[in-house]
Structures are given as C-alpha cells and as structure tokens.
Design an enzyme around this catalytic site. Structure first.
Site, mmCIF file in Angstrom:
data_model
loop_
_atom_site.group_PDB
_atom_site.id
_atom_site.type_symbol
_atom_site.label_atom_id
_atom_site.label_comp_id
_atom_site.label_asym_id
_atom_site.label_seq_id
_atom_site.Cartn_x
_atom_site.Cartn_y
_atom_site.Cartn_z
ATOM 1 N N GLY A 92 0.857 -1.194 0.000
ATOM 2 C CA GLY A 92 0.000 0.000 0.000
ATOM 3 C C GLY A 92 0.888 1.239 0.000
ATOM 4 O O GLY A 92 2.071 1.173 -0.363
ATOM 5 N N ILE A 150 2.238 2.898 2.463
ATOM 6 C CA ILE A 150 3.429 2.837 3.337
ATOM 7 C C ILE A 150 4.442 1.846 2.764
ATOM 8 O O ILE A 150 5.647 2.105 2.774
ATOM 9 C CB ILE A 150 3.056 2.477 4.794
ATOM 10 C CG1 ILE A 150 2.039 3.478 5.351
ATOM 11 C CG2 ILE A 150 4.301 2.465 5.676
ATOM 12 C CD1 ILE A 150 1.517 3.145 6.750
ATOM 13 N N ARG A 159 -2.441 -9.001 -2.225
ATOM 14 C CA ARG A 159 -3.520 -9.838 -2.762
ATOM 15 C C ARG A 159 -3.386 -10.000 -4.281
ATOM 16 O O ARG A 159 -3.715 -11.032 -4.836
ATOM 17 C CB ARG A 159 -4.875 -9.236 -2.411
ATOM 18 C CG ARG A 159 -5.283 -9.581 -0.986
ATOM 19 C CD ARG A 159 -6.757 -9.396 -0.792
ATOM 20 N NE ARG A 159 -7.169 -8.074 -1.252
ATOM 21 C CZ ARG A 159 -8.429 -7.715 -1.409
ATOM 22 N NH1 ARG A 159 -9.397 -8.558 -1.163
ATOM 23 N NH2 ARG A 159 -8.729 -6.497 -1.801
ATOM 24 N N ARG A 162 0.845 -4.837 12.296
ATOM 25 C CA ARG A 162 0.076 -5.146 13.496
ATOM 26 C C ARG A 162 0.627 -6.444 14.056
ATOM 27 O O ARG A 162 1.020 -7.343 13.298
ATOM 28 C CB ARG A 162 -1.404 -5.371 13.149
ATOM 29 C CG ARG A 162 -2.193 -4.107 12.914
ATOM 30 C CD ARG A 162 -2.448 -3.350 14.233
ATOM 31 N NE ARG A 162 -3.279 -2.177 14.027
ATOM 32 C CZ ARG A 162 -2.824 -0.925 13.882
ATOM 33 N NH1 ARG A 162 -1.533 -0.671 13.913
ATOM 34 N NH2 ARG A 162 -3.662 0.078 13.724
ATOM 35 N N ASP A 221 7.935 -3.510 16.065
ATOM 36 C CA ASP A 221 7.319 -2.321 16.673
ATOM 37 C C ASP A 221 5.922 -2.626 17.204
ATOM 38 O O ASP A 221 5.345 -1.818 17.913
ATOM 39 C CB ASP A 221 7.235 -1.192 15.628
ATOM 40 C CG ASP A 221 6.715 0.109 16.222
ATOM 41 O OD1 ASP A 221 7.240 0.517 17.283
ATOM 42 O OD2 ASP A 221 5.774 0.717 15.665
ATOM 43 N N GLU A 259 -0.397 -6.015 22.982
ATOM 44 C CA GLU A 259 0.213 -4.771 23.502
ATOM 45 C C GLU A 259 -0.547 -4.247 24.714
ATOM 46 O O GLU A 259 -1.772 -4.357 24.754
ATOM 47 C CB GLU A 259 0.207 -3.699 22.397
ATOM 48 C CG GLU A 259 1.092 -4.086 21.240
ATOM 49 C CD GLU A 259 0.971 -3.147 20.042
ATOM 50 O OE1 GLU A 259 0.369 -2.059 20.177
ATOM 51 O OE2 GLU A 259 1.474 -3.510 18.967
ATOM 52 N N HIS A 266 5.447 0.291 19.680
ATOM 53 C CA HIS A 266 4.420 0.789 18.735
ATOM 54 C C HIS A 266 4.573 2.304 18.535
ATOM 55 O O HIS A 266 3.676 3.083 18.863
ATOM 56 C CB HIS A 266 3.019 0.437 19.238
ATOM 57 C CG HIS A 266 1.970 0.510 18.162
ATOM 58 N ND1 HIS A 266 0.863 -0.290 18.133
ATOM 59 C CD2 HIS A 266 1.852 1.301 17.059
ATOM 60 C CE1 HIS A 266 0.110 -0.002 17.080
ATOM 61 N NE2 HIS A 266 0.704 0.975 16.398
ATOM 62 N N GLY A 274 5.345 3.713 15.479
ATOM 63 C CA GLY A 274 5.340 3.973 14.029
ATOM 64 C C GLY A 274 4.903 5.382 13.640
ATOM 65 O O GLY A 274 5.389 5.923 12.653
HETATM 66 C C1 8YV Z 1 -0.944 4.682 16.367
HETATM 67 C C2 8YV Z 1 -1.359 3.116 14.344
HETATM 68 O O1 8YV Z 1 -0.523 3.768 17.263
HETATM 69 O O2 8YV Z 1 -2.075 4.495 12.568
HETATM 70 C C3 8YV Z 1 -2.114 3.385 13.093
HETATM 71 O O3 8YV Z 1 -2.772 2.460 12.605
HETATM 72 O O4 8YV Z 1 -1.286 2.041 14.797
HETATM 73 C C4 8YV Z 1 -0.620 4.223 15.004
HETATM 74 O O5 8YV Z 1 -0.387 5.286 14.203
HETATM 75 C C5 8YV Z 1 -2.239 5.215 16.819
HETATM 76 O O6 8YV Z 1 -3.355 4.803 16.145
HETATM 77 C C6 8YV Z 1 -2.195 6.674 17.140
HETATM 78 O O7 8YV Z 1 -3.389 7.217 17.492
#
Ligand code: 8YV
Length: 322
Positions: A148, A150, A170, A227, A251, A256, A274, A276
């Site tokens: 995607g 990222i 996919r 994830r 990460d 978690e 986490h 990111g």
């Molecule tokens: C954050 C994330 O941990 O964007 C996501 O899917 O997992 C992270 O950016 C989080 O949701 C920040 O609010």
C-alpha cells in the site's frame, strides 16, 4: 442548541482529546459516567489501538460516526457499523513517511546492532573484546508483505540503499518496478529482510506463520511495523530460539503493551513500543484529520477520509488489503 456529545475511547491522548473537548461534550470511555450519556452519544473518537465492538455500538442508539486517529482500524467492527449506516473514518496518508522511516531504522538498528552495541558499551564490555559482527542492509534482498502507500514509501527508501525489492499482496500492483510474488512464503524464501506492512484484522491474522519463517531462513530478519496480529508470535519466538531465522525487529505485538519475556530476553531482537507514528508533527496531522472528519460529518459535508468500506462508491464490504 445543546452540544454534540462524543465518546472518547481510553486510548485517545491529549493531542486529540483537548481539541475534541473544546468542540464537543466529551465523555471518556475509561470512566463509568459515560453510560448515563449513552443514548445521546453521536460519535466515537478512537485510535488505531481502540476496540469498538458491535456490542458497544448497540449501547449507543444515536451513534452516527466513528473517527479513528490511525491508519489502521482493525479494532473497529466496520461490518457492524455499516449495517447501521455508521460512518467510519481513519487517517491515511499523513503517517506514510514516518512509518517508512522507522521500517528502515529498524532494519539498520538490527543489522548494525545499534541497541545491542549501546548496551555493550554501557555495560563496560568493550575492553574485553569486540561485539560480534553485524549484517548489511545495503544491497540486501527486501521482501515487503503489503504494498500500500506505506509499503511503497518503504520501497522508495530501500531503493536508495540499493536493496533488491520484491513484495506480496492480494494481487500484483501494475506500474510498480518491484517483483511480485503470490505468497508470503515464496517472498520470504527470496528475502534477507521480510517487512510486514499490511493491514491487521481477520484477513491477515497469522499470515506470517512457522512456514513463512522457515522459508525466511537462518540468515533472515523479520521486521514488523504493521500489526502484532499479522505474525504468529509463538511461532516467531520458536523460530528465534531455534535459529530458524536470524533475528527480528518489532514495533508491534500480539498483546500490547505486553511483550513476551522470551522476546525481551533475546539479543538478536530489536523492540520498540508501537512508535510507528509517534512524533509530534505526524500525531498533530492525525489529530487534525480526525477532527476534520468529525466536523465534516456534523456539517453534512463529504468526509475527508472515510475507510474504504464506507466510501460512497462502494456497495459491498471489502477484505483488508495487504
Ligand atoms: C498509532 C497506528 O498507534 O495508525 C495506526 O494504525 O497504529 C498508530 O499510528 C495510533 O493509532 C495513534 O493514534
């Protein structure tokens, strides 16, 4: 006119909570008091880590919108929301660069053993002899599980490191200059670094399993910035303990903020909590976009960033896309 009432999930932090409280009457889900307001709550503010179940939605008869501050929304029961015509929004785009930077940072941290080297120096071990040799990122083979926005940002950076880039998703993405492989196992077999950057949820649960790790092999490193659910954590621990793979840089985790003691004990594993999207600029942009989605919803304007399943042009729910 009485203010619009909104439920803030426990994960919502001040960067979003404060402006949210300025614009709406906010009830916090981590107190019991919100239950009195339940019949009047028209929106939920959540994050990528929040769980919004069909059961919670059932308790909120006036619910119209769920705004997620995160690109990932696997904790939201989107099918249940769609059934009730509840809009779900997220925050794609604004965190691509930062997550991609971290993916490269984790690969480099693992290969150059930065955290381990730091511990080594601090513990005074240097005088007794050198650190064991590290590994190389430049020129190595990168396998991306997910292509995607990222994934593409990671590939763009990896190209500057002269990495040989392949991916699985996919389906093949036409127009991209990277080799497509139809499964994670086939990709792993041809990768030195296997990077997970695919949405979480039922469609990708345990995608990186014992078989994929065996294919990655004893020289391979797994990087997870997606994830925790995408990786079978028990299989990963076993693969690390038995030398089936060389190491990992993680990460995200299955449960978690709990990180298994076995992972914490290993020197060939780099661990981050986490982070990111965890910088001020990115989180500010995410909070702003979350508020913009809520404002658009209550003003009756088109939503800036609904989740794909809630985009007006779609008639059927979609599986999460790697
Ligand atoms: C954050 C994330 O941990 O964007 C996501 O899917 O997992 C992270 O950016 C989080 O949701 C920040 O609010």
């Amino acid at each position: 006119m009485s203010p619009i009432e909104v439920l803030a999930m426990p994960e919502v932090r001040p960067l979003l909570l404060e402006p949210l409280c300025a614009a709406y009457a906010v009830h916090r889900a981590d107190t019991e008091a919100w239950r009195q307001a339940a019949p009047r709550l028209r929106a939920i503010a959540a994050t990528g880590e929040s769980r919004v179940s069909a059961e919670l939605m059932r308790q909120l008869p006036a619910l119209e919108a769920i705004a997620v501050m995160g690109v990932g929304y696997d904790g939201i029961d989107v099918a249940a929301a769609r059934e009730r015509g509840i809009a779900v929004t997220h925050t794609p785009g604004v965190l691509n660069d930062y997550v991609a930077d971290l993916a490269l940072g984790l690969m480099l941290a693992w290969a150059h053993q930065v955290p381990r080297a730091d511990r080594f120096v601090r513990a005074g071990h240097w005088a007794a002899g050198p650190l064991p040799l590290g590994r190389k990122v430049s020129g190595a083979r990168l396998g991306l599980v997910g292509m995607g926005q990222i994934g593409q940002a990671i590939a763009h950076r990896a190209a500057a490191f002269g990495m040989q880039i392949a991916y699985t998703a996919r389906s093949a993405r036409p127009g991209l200059p990277y080799r497509y492989l139809p499964s994670a196992a086939l990709l792993a077999a041809q990768s030195d670094y296997l990077v997970a950057i695919t949405p979480g949820g039922a469609g990708t649960r345990g995608l990186i399993d014992a078989q994929v790790l065996a294919a990655l092999g004893p020289q391979g490193c797994l990087v997870n910035v997606a994830r925790g659910s995408v990786v079978d954590e028990a299989a990963l621990i076993q693969a690390l303990q038995t030398g089936t793979i060389a190491g990992a840089a993680l990460d995200v985790f299955e449960n978690e903020p709990q990180v298994p003691a076995a992972l914490r004990a290993m020197d060939n594993v780099v661990l981050t909590p986490h982070i990111g999207s965890a910088c001020l600029e990115v989180r500010q942009a995410m909070a702003d976009l979350t508020l913009a989605n809520l404002a658009a919803h209550f003003a009756g304007r088109p939503l800036p960033t609904p989740v794909p399943e809630c985009r007006p042009s779609l008639s059927a729910p979609q599986e999460p896309r790697p």
